[in-house]
Design an enzyme around this catalytic site. Structure first.
Site, PDB file in Angstrom:
ATOM      1  N   HIS A 347      41.195  45.674  47.081  1.00 10.93           N
ATOM      2  CA  HIS A 347      41.576  45.724  45.669  1.00 10.93           C
ATOM      3  C   HIS A 347      40.835  46.778  44.866  1.00 10.93           C
ATOM      4  O   HIS A 347      40.975  46.821  43.638  1.00 10.93           O
ATOM      5  CB  HIS A 347      41.346  44.355  45.010  1.00 10.93           C
ATOM      6  CG  HIS A 347      42.393  43.342  45.336  1.00 10.93           C
ATOM      7  ND1 HIS A 347      43.585  43.260  44.660  1.00 10.93           N
ATOM      8  CD2 HIS A 347      42.431  42.367  46.277  1.00 10.93           C
ATOM      9  CE1 HIS A 347      44.311  42.276  45.159  1.00 10.93           C
ATOM     10  NE2 HIS A 347      43.631  41.723  46.146  1.00 10.93           N
ATOM     11  N   LYS A 533      42.251  43.104  28.907  1.00  7.85           N
ATOM     12  CA  LYS A 533      41.886  43.164  30.327  1.00  7.85           C
ATOM     13  C   LYS A 533      40.376  43.004  30.428  1.00  7.85           C
ATOM     14  O   LYS A 533      39.678  43.052  29.413  1.00  7.85           O
ATOM     15  CB  LYS A 533      42.346  44.467  30.980  1.00  7.85           C
ATOM     16  CG  LYS A 533      41.933  45.729  30.236  1.00  7.85           C
ATOM     17  CD  LYS A 533      42.480  46.975  30.917  1.00  7.85           C
ATOM     18  CE  LYS A 533      43.960  47.153  30.666  1.00  7.85           C
ATOM     19  NZ  LYS A 533      44.763  46.961  31.868  1.00  7.85           N
ATOM     20  N   ARG A 534      39.899  42.801  31.615  1.00  5.76           N
ATOM     21  CA  ARG A 534      38.458  42.686  31.844  1.00  5.76           C
ATOM     22  C   ARG A 534      37.739  43.895  31.235  1.00  5.76           C
ATOM     23  O   ARG A 534      38.231  45.023  31.297  1.00  5.76           O
ATOM     24  CB  ARG A 534      38.220  42.606  33.359  1.00  5.76           C
ATOM     25  CG  ARG A 534      36.779  42.479  33.796  1.00  5.76           C
ATOM     26  CD  ARG A 534      36.733  42.109  35.279  1.00  5.76           C
ATOM     27  NE  ARG A 534      37.442  43.060  36.122  1.00  5.76           N
ATOM     28  CZ  ARG A 534      36.878  44.134  36.688  1.00  5.76           C
ATOM     29  NH1 ARG A 534      35.589  44.392  36.491  1.00  5.76           N
ATOM     30  NH2 ARG A 534      37.582  44.931  37.467  1.00  5.76           N
ATOM     31  N   LYS A 539      37.889  50.972  32.666  1.00  7.28           N
ATOM     32  CA  LYS A 539      39.134  50.597  31.991  1.00  7.28           C
ATOM     33  C   LYS A 539      39.226  51.243  30.600  1.00  7.28           C
ATOM     34  O   LYS A 539      40.276  51.216  29.957  1.00  7.28           O
ATOM     35  CB  LYS A 539      39.249  49.077  31.897  1.00  7.28           C
ATOM     36  CG  LYS A 539      39.418  48.420  33.272  1.00  7.28           C
ATOM     37  CD  LYS A 539      39.480  46.901  33.186  1.00  7.28           C
ATOM     38  CE  LYS A 539      39.563  46.258  34.560  1.00  7.28           C
ATOM     39  NZ  LYS A 539      40.877  46.391  35.216  1.00  7.28           N
ATOM     40  N   THR A 641      48.214  44.678  36.658  1.00  3.82           N
ATOM     41  CA  THR A 641      49.445  43.894  36.526  1.00  3.82           C
ATOM     42  C   THR A 641      49.801  43.644  35.068  1.00  3.82           C
ATOM     43  O   THR A 641      50.950  43.345  34.767  1.00  3.82           O
ATOM     44  CB  THR A 641      49.333  42.537  37.261  1.00  3.82           C
ATOM     45  OG1 THR A 641      48.163  41.848  36.819  1.00  3.82           O
ATOM     46  CG2 THR A 641      49.284  42.726  38.763  1.00  3.82           C
ATOM     47  N   LYS A 645      53.525  43.228  32.900  1.00  3.36           N
ATOM     48  CA  LYS A 645      53.860  42.149  31.957  1.00  3.36           C
ATOM     49  C   LYS A 645      54.280  42.722  30.608  1.00  3.36           C
ATOM     50  O   LYS A 645      55.240  42.252  29.985  1.00  3.36           O
ATOM     51  CB  LYS A 645      52.662  41.216  31.800  1.00  3.36           C
ATOM     52  CG  LYS A 645      52.285  40.474  33.064  1.00  3.36           C
ATOM     53  CD  LYS A 645      50.870  39.930  33.008  1.00  3.36           C
ATOM     54  CE  LYS A 645      50.386  39.518  34.396  1.00  3.36           C
ATOM     55  NZ  LYS A 645      48.936  39.300  34.472  1.00  3.36           N
TER      56      LYS A 645
END
Length: 812
Positions: A347, A533-534, A539, A641, A645
């Site tokens: 991952h 998100k985390r 990110k 993901t 969505k």
């Protein structure tokens, strides 16, 4: 068979009376929820039993999906939908003067995961059941999960998430299926009848007790099992745990997800957790397999074990331990069966997320496992010695310089290694794991991640779902690729207007929630610009924050500037020991305080950071989003993901060419996504030649210079230490994730967003293109590829086509 509304109401009232001695009008939401959940569970329990019996009858190969995380969210509405009961129960509740939405709020999210890894695992469980595939989950029953996030003076504070306080109506304790897991002590090998056998000295034993949850398939009368393990002290070991403190250490095994690993005690606990659920799961699997008298030499024909990321990588060594020590199998045969049984999903390409453990730590947790890992490694190097170069062997060994590389163990000990997006798999094969790809090219494959369309559209965005039904019918609810039929309606003005109205109403709902929970008033007429998100540096929530500061400074210079108002919405948790991420949270909150209380900008900007982001909060936020921020540094996000969505629920994506963003772009076309930033080749070049100098961007770009200075010159109050930390990381520590390099192009893309939003018809048309192509990212299709290409399992029909309710409805 199925169920009628009258039958449901009668059964619901009967159970409420039997359990609580109450009428409907006197019951609390919690009592009503518990009663409804009990009725729902009774509707699938017999099918759950028949599903497993049918697996045995048909002698079906079973898949066991090992994951340190599962993030299923609330199960009530999901189960109602999958059982074909949702509309019936909603109508019945209205008839009784009740609200299904209000009662569903009484359910707590299962605190079993952190982010994408756990949500993907739960999506795969849902899709496996819905596809009729024999796939079972295996994880840990955390008492407190990750943590409950609160903000105090802008700082993240971690509190226990006591989600099990009221019990968990969906689970079934299976005390009779408990197993013993052996830890610690010393192990030496002794020859017995010509065979080396391990002898344990002074180990301690923990009882692993399984709790099973039924995973309900979508309108197919099929229920699989997610098994979660709890740690207990067996009666035979109580004398070894005489104090409250020693007993608490056992409880800690299943208390929290990802314990703080900034010290050795935390690392030891995390490693014990990993071995605990791996050993418990594999022992349970082998014990069940042996009940039916099949030879151990054929176990790989009947069992597949999937390693989801490196946390369960000890599956390889533990399975070997069971075959060697308990089943007395020879090494070569045991390793052959292990490789054929195991498969592994990678991952990440980020080195810090590819687990590595000191040999000494594994020896403390389970010395026999370390012996087996060392022997796998020795034989691996010996087998390669005659056909590979020394550097290749050295770079791929499991044990190197006293460190065990868990990803190497998973790859060497399994027959399949897959990435989770095309770019990610390419990077694994060409860069991160290229030596392994050279050795085992046939083992590598791609399985792009997916999402449960049912949850994120039918449950989370029912307004949009009904509009889609009206436009193209309802086949998409069972076959998400049917959403592509929306592409023939791009010039349907009424449909485009309806999509816009549904989005606006979703924004009204979220605005009410924001006011209720934060006190901040936001306008649903503004662009809802969302990044949830985390919290991690790669990110790049920080890039988003720099943009917001730039917009604020522009409005301070010219309060009358003509801009489309924006509401910037964040949701993210930072790992407790990740100081830098927690500093970013503090800075976002203080920028929010500054902007939200500045009357001079007349509500043209608002910043909202919603606490304790999780699945249920995502179900509120995502349907209301206009803009989806997917802005990780290229090559760093394996897939993502949330990007899928958001597109499904009609948001437009601002994205780098990273992870599954690339495949989204390929489906929707470049005109229907806002792409910016460095490409893979440019990032890899910078990392190879070290030519990037972030200080040059600070020195030469006056806009960026001013924005960065705001973090250290007092413009943003109350971030003295945090602002300096951010500034230094970007300017003096050379900006590891190229935030400053991508800033200018990011602003360009955001300009395109505003220009497009000013044309509602064009905006809605682009949204429709995204919705129409989201069905291709259904986890139903992804998991079928795993089944066909890795596990080699086929769907099952537990009812053999009999006793089905109308439209696949489950019976009462």
């Amino acid at each position: 068979m199925g169920i009628t509304k009258e039958q449901f109401i009668k059964e619901f009232k009967r159970r409420l009376t039997d359990e609580y001695a109450l009428d409907v009008k006197d019951a609390t939401p919690e009592e009503l929820y518990q009663t409804l959940a009990a009725v729902v569970k009774s509707g699938y329990s017999d099918i759950w039993r028949k599903t497993w019996k049918n697996y045995i009858k048909e002698d079906q190969k079973q898949v066991y999906y090992f994951s340190i995380e599962f993030l299923p969210g609330r199960l009530l509405k999901s189960n109602l939908l999958n059982m074909g009961w949702y509309e019936l129960v909603d109508s019945a509740f209205k008839e009784m003067g009740l609200s299904l939405d209000e009662i569903a709020e009484a359910e707590r999210d299962m605190a079993l995961g952190n982010g994408g890894l756990g949500r993907l695992a739960s999506a795969f469980m849902d899709s496996s059941a819905s596809d009729g595939l024999p796939v079972n989950g295996n994880g840990i029953r955390y008492k407190y999960g990750l943590f409950k996030q609160k903000f105090v003076d802008g700082y993240q504070v971690e509190l226990p998430n006591e989600w099990l306080n009221q019990g968990n109506v969906w689970e079934v304790a299976r005390e009779s299926k408990a197993v013993d897991v052996k830890f610690g002590g010393q192990v030496y090998l002794e020859e017995v009848d010509g065979v080396l056998q391990p002898v344990y000295k002074n180990p301690y034993i923990i009882r692993a007790v399984p709790y099973d949850t039924g995973i309900v398939g979508y309108k197919n009368n099929h229920v699989n099992t997610m098994r979660l393990w709890d740690a207990q002290i067996p009666a035979s070991e109580e004398v070894k745990f005489p104090t409250i403190e020693s007993r608490r250490k056992v409880e800690d095994l299943t208390s929290v997800l990802y314990p703080d690993d900034s010290n050795e005690e935390g690392r030891l606990l995390r490693l014990r957790q990993e071995y605990f659920f791996v050993s418990a799961g594999l022992q349970s699997i082998v014990r069940h397999y042996k009940k039916y008298g099949k030879p151990m030499s054929e176990i790989s024909d009947h069992i597949s074990v999937h390693i989801n990321d490196t946390h369960p990588a000890m599956c390889v060594a533990e399975f070997m331990r069971i075959l060697l020590d308990d089943e007395k199998m020879g090494w070569d045969e045991a390793f052959d069966q292990t490789v054929k049984t195991m498969s592994y999903t990678n991952h990440t390409i980020m080195s810090e997320a590819l687990e590595k453990w000191p040999v000494s730590l594994i020896e403390r947790v389970q010395p026999r496992i370390m012996q087996i890992i060392a022997e796998i490694d020795r034989r691996y190097a010996l087998e390669l010695a005659e056909r590979a170069e020394t550097d290749l062997i050295s770079g791929t060994r499991i044990v190197n310089n006293g460190i065990v590389h868990m990803a190497h163990l998973a790859i060497i000990g399994s027959h399949s290694t897959n990435g989770v997006a095309k770019l990610h798999t390419d990077l694994l094969e060409q860069d991160v794991l290229k030596d392994f790809y050279h050795l085992y090219p046939e083992r590598f494959n791609n399985k792009t991640n997916g999402i449960t369309i049912r949850r994120w559209l039918q449950i989370a965005d029912p307004r949009l779902a009904k509009i889609i039904d009206k436009a193209i019918g309802t086949k998409w609810r069972s076959n998400p690729k049917e959403l592509h039929n929306l592409a023939t309606h791009l010039n349907d003005r009424r449909l485009l207007a309806d999509i816009g109205k549904a989005k606006h109403q979703n924004k009204v709902d979220l605005a009410k929630y924001i006011k209720q929970t934060t006190g901040i008033v936001v306008s649903p007429d503004a662009i809802f610009d969302v990044q949830v998100k985390r919290l991690h540096a790669y990110k790049r929530q920080l890039l988003n924050l720099l943009k917001i500061v730039k917009y604020y400074l522009d409005l301070k210079d010219d309060p009358k500037k003509d801009v489309v108002p924006r509401v910037f919405i964040f949701g993210a948790k930072a790992a407790p020991s990740y100081h830098y991420a927690k500093s970013i949270i503090k800075c976002i909150n203080e920028v929010g305080n500054l902007i939200n209380n500045d009357k001079t900008i007349k509500d043209k900007l608002k910043v909202v950071f919603l606490e304790d982001y999780g699945v249920s909060l995502a179900e509120r936020i995502i349907p209301a989003a206009d803009v989806s921020e997917q802005i990780s540094t290229a090559t760093k996000e394996a897939s993502g993901t949330s990007n899928m969505k958001f597109m499904l629920d009609g948001a437009l994506t601002v994205a780098t060419l990273d992870g599954a963003n690339i495949e989204i772009k390929d489906y929707v076309g470049e005109d229907n996504i806002f792409i910016f930033g460095l490409k893979k080749e440019e990032v890899l070049q910078y990392e190879a030649d070290h030519s990037y100098q972030s200080s040059d961007y600070y020195a030469n770009d006056p806009i960026l210079h001013r924005v960065l200075d705001a973090f250290v010159d007092g413009t943003i109050p109350s971030i003295g230490a945090e602002g300096a930390e951010i500034f230094n990381s970007l300017v003096h520590a050379n900006d590891e994730y190229f935030v400053l390099r991508d800033f200018e192009d990011y602003l360009r893309a955001q300009g395109e967003v505003e220009k497009t939003y000013r044309n509602p018809s064009l905006w809605n048309k682009k949204c429709l293109v995204n919705i129409a192509n989201a069905g291709y990212f259904s986890s139903d299709y992804t998991i079928q590829k795993y089944a066909d290409e890795i596990w080699h399992v086929a769907p099952s029909d537990p009812l053999d086509g009999k006793d089905r309710g109308a439209n696949g409805q489950y019976p009462l």
